[in-house]
Structure formats: structure tokens, C-alpha cells
Design an enzyme around this catalytic site. Structure first.
Site, mmCIF file in Angstrom:
data_model
loop_
_atom_site.group_PDB
_atom_site.id
_atom_site.type_symbol
_atom_site.label_atom_id
_atom_site.label_comp_id
_atom_site.label_asym_id
_atom_site.label_seq_id
_atom_site.Cartn_x
_atom_site.Cartn_y
_atom_site.Cartn_z
ATOM 1 N N ASP A 10 -19.506 0.054 91.490
ATOM 2 C CA ASP A 10 -18.376 0.145 90.470
ATOM 3 C C ASP A 10 -17.307 1.295 91.468
ATOM 4 O O ASP A 10 -18.782 2.054 92.089
ATOM 5 C CB ASP A 10 -18.331 0.948 89.097
ATOM 6 C CG ASP A 10 -16.809 1.308 88.208
ATOM 7 O OD1 ASP A 10 -16.059 0.185 88.971
ATOM 8 O OD2 ASP A 10 -17.323 2.381 87.695
ATOM 9 N N ASP A 12 -14.676 4.194 89.716
ATOM 10 C CA ASP A 12 -14.276 5.181 88.399
ATOM 11 C C ASP A 12 -15.554 5.927 87.754
ATOM 12 O O ASP A 12 -15.989 4.641 87.286
ATOM 13 C CB ASP A 12 -12.898 5.123 88.448
ATOM 14 C CG ASP A 12 -12.299 5.676 89.364
ATOM 15 O OD1 ASP A 12 -11.897 6.147 90.475
ATOM 16 O OD2 ASP A 12 -11.325 3.788 89.285
HETATM 17 C C1 XBP Z 1 -11.646 2.600 86.615
HETATM 18 C C2 XBP Z 1 -10.324 2.214 85.771
HETATM 19 C C3 XBP Z 1 -9.099 2.601 86.536
HETATM 20 C C4 XBP Z 1 -8.443 4.104 86.781
HETATM 21 C C5 XBP Z 1 -7.134 4.230 86.536
HETATM 22 O O1 XBP Z 1 -11.886 1.277 86.976
HETATM 23 O O2 XBP Z 1 -9.831 1.392 84.795
HETATM 24 O O3 XBP Z 1 -7.604 2.387 85.403
HETATM 25 O O4 XBP Z 1 -8.337 5.022 85.138
HETATM 26 O O5 XBP Z 1 -6.957 2.941 88.498
HETATM 27 P P1 XBP Z 1 -13.573 0.687 87.889
HETATM 28 P P2 XBP Z 1 -5.863 3.357 88.662
HETATM 29 O O6 XBP Z 1 -14.012 1.875 86.297
HETATM 30 O O7 XBP Z 1 -13.696 -0.507 87.637
HETATM 31 O O8 XBP Z 1 -13.607 2.142 88.791
HETATM 32 O O9 XBP Z 1 -4.702 4.273 88.130
HETATM 33 O O10 XBP Z 1 -4.637 3.200 90.429
HETATM 34 O O11 XBP Z 1 -5.356 1.618 88.263
HETATM 35 MG MG MG Z 2 -15.860 2.710 86.283
#
Ligand code: XBP
Ligand code: MG
Length: 252
Positions: A10, A12
Site C-alpha cells: 500500500d 498512503d
Molecule cells: C489512500 C487513500 C487515498 C488518498 C488520496 O489510499 O484513500 O484516497 O488519501 O488519494 P492507500 P487521491 O492507502 O490505499 O494508498 O486524492 O489521489 O485519490
Molecule cells: Mg493506506
């Protein structure tokens, strides 16, 4: 015996703590640029994180009465500006990798383990993080960068993990997911994957019941010991998470 053949990461909250000081700030910049009277505080953003995907998160805030109504077209425009703002923040080098991430990535790469990304975030946002926080060479080291709207249903749906594994031609039984949130863990679980969770300020109270290992961070062996929140396989010597620990999870 099942061996560790693939690590699916993953982004973020797992590779780096991007949400509070990256995505949240970029959303607020885009609201200001568009003349929208709305600011997502650290606390409010925590509530909004239950919805994955930036466009979906804006829509959710509108539906719950937090933000004034705007058209779907305007949401797409706003989100494109948000991505641009986010790229700028990342290019300033504001968001470092979490502890242990580079070590685990390098150890796995050197061991010949297939590496992939499975994220909800927008491809351009992912690219910025790889370029500025990880390093350009990693564009070639990941076998797949599965991100954003490439699948119709975002996490907690399993789609992005399934898509990534099909692209890489790997077996779910040999693949381990690395996640930070309950939405991510549910997505990995629904795709039939084992999962290690590394929590952060936004996710440490979430439910990870059944996850293979839950830790405060991956950590570094020569630094302070990490906090182990759940260790269902009884792994030993967990002052930091190592590739050997990840391998041990797969043979359980
Ligand atoms: C994290 C998310 C994303 C980011 C924002 O995803 O939920 O929506 O907060 O990204 P992960 P965008 O942990 O699966 O990586 O604004 O580019 O959609
Ligand atoms: Mg995440």
C-alpha cells in the site's frame, strides 16, 4: 511449503505518512484555489479517511453537509488541482519514508522477491512519491504500479490487489500485503492475502482482527524497539520487522 514470492505495498500511510501533511494539505490548497469555503482540519480529515479515493472523499463531505454542493465535473476539476498541489508538496521533500520501508524494500529486491504497489491514490500522486521519496530506480523495480481509478471499486474492495496480482502473474498464496488501515486490510483479506499492518496516528485504533501482524512501524534493528500490537504467529525478536519475519508469516 509456501514461500514468500511477492510483496504488495500500500502507499498512503504505509510507505510514508502522506495523509495529514500531504493529501489533507493539498485538498485544502485546492479548495482555496477554487474559492471554496472549506478547510479539512486534522480531526475532520480523520473522519473522512473512512472513504478511500480523493474524489469519493470530496463527494462524501458534500453528502454529509460539510462542503457546499458542486457538480461531478467540478469535483473532477478540483481533484486534478489537488493532485497538482500534492505533487508540489512531495517535490519539496516534505514527506519521508516511514522507518524500515527502504530497508525492507531493498532486502526484498535483492532477494529476488517480486515487488508491486496496490493503492487507492491517483497514479500521478504515486509517481511523485516514488520520484522524490524513494528514488527513480524504483520505477523499474516494481513489477506493477496499480493505482487509483484503474479498477472500478476502491479499497476495501479486493479489486486493486486482484488487478495487481493478475498483472504480475503471481500466486495469492505466495503474496503478502503491507497495509496501514482497516480499509486496506479488508481489501487484502478479501483478495485472499496474508497481511502485515503498520499503523499510524489515524489508524492505530482501527480494527485489524485476523491480520497476521500489527506493529507501530517496521522500525530499524539498531534503533528503539517497535510496539507490537498483535502477533498471531508468535514471531520472535520483533524489535523491528525484517524480511525473515515476513517469510516466517508465509510458512505458518
Ligand atoms: C489512500 C487513500 C487515498 C488518498 C488520496 O489510499 O484513500 O484516497 O488519501 O488519494 P492507500 P487521491 O492507502 O490505499 O494508498 O486524492 O489521489 O485519490
Ligand atoms: Mg493506506
Amino acid at each position: 511449503m509456501i514461500r514468500l514470492g511477492c510483496l504488495l505495498w500500500d502507499v498512503d500511510g504505509t510507505l510514508a505518512d502522506t495523509e495529514r501533511d500531504g493529501h489533507r494539505v493539498a485538498f485544502n490548497m485546492s479548495f482555496e484555489n477554487a474559492g471554496i469555503d472549506r478547510e479539512w482540519s486534522v480531526e475532520t480529515y480523520g473522519e473522512l479517511l473512512k472513504v478511500t479515493g480523493g474524489k469519493e472523499r470530496i463527494r462524501f463531505d458534500i453528502e454529509r453537509g460539510g462542503m457546499a454542493l458542486i457538480s461531478d465535473e467540478k469535483i473532477v476539476e478540483l481533484h486534478a488541482d489537488k493532485t497538482h498541489c500534492y505533487q508540489q508538496l512531495i517535490a519539496e521533500g516534505r514527506i519521508p519514508l516511514r522507518t524500515g520501508v527502504r530497508r525492507l524494500l531493498e532486502d526484498a529486491y535483492e532477494a529476488g522477491i517480486t515487488l508491486g504497489i496496490a493503492t487507492t491514490t491517483t497514479p500521478a500522486a504515486l509517481d511523485a512519491l516514488i520520484e522524490h521519496s524513494l528514488g527513480m530506480e524504483w520505477f523499474d523495480r516494481f513489477a506493477v504500479l496499480a493505482a487509483g481509478d484503474i479498477v472500478p471499486a476502491k479499497k476495501p474492495a479486493p479489486d486493486i490487489y486482484e488487478y495487481a496480482m493478475i498483472q504480475m502473474g503471481v500466486d495469492p498464496a505466495q503474496t503478502l500485503a503491507l497495509e496501514d488501515s482497516t480499509n486496506g486490510w479488508k481489501s487484502a483479506q478479501a483478495a485472499g492475502l496474508k497481511c502485515v499492518v503498520t499503523v499510524n496516528d489515524y489508524t492505530h485504533n482501527q480494527d485489524f482482527d485476523g491480520a497476521d501482524l500489527v506493529v507501530s512501524e517496521f522500525g530499524e534493528p539498531d534503533q528503539h524497539a517497535i510496539e507490537v500490537l498483535s502477533n498471531r504467529h508468535g514471531l520472535k525478536d520483533l524489535s523491528a520487522v525484517t524480511l525473515d519475519h515476513l517469510r516466517a508469516i508465509m510458512v505458518q
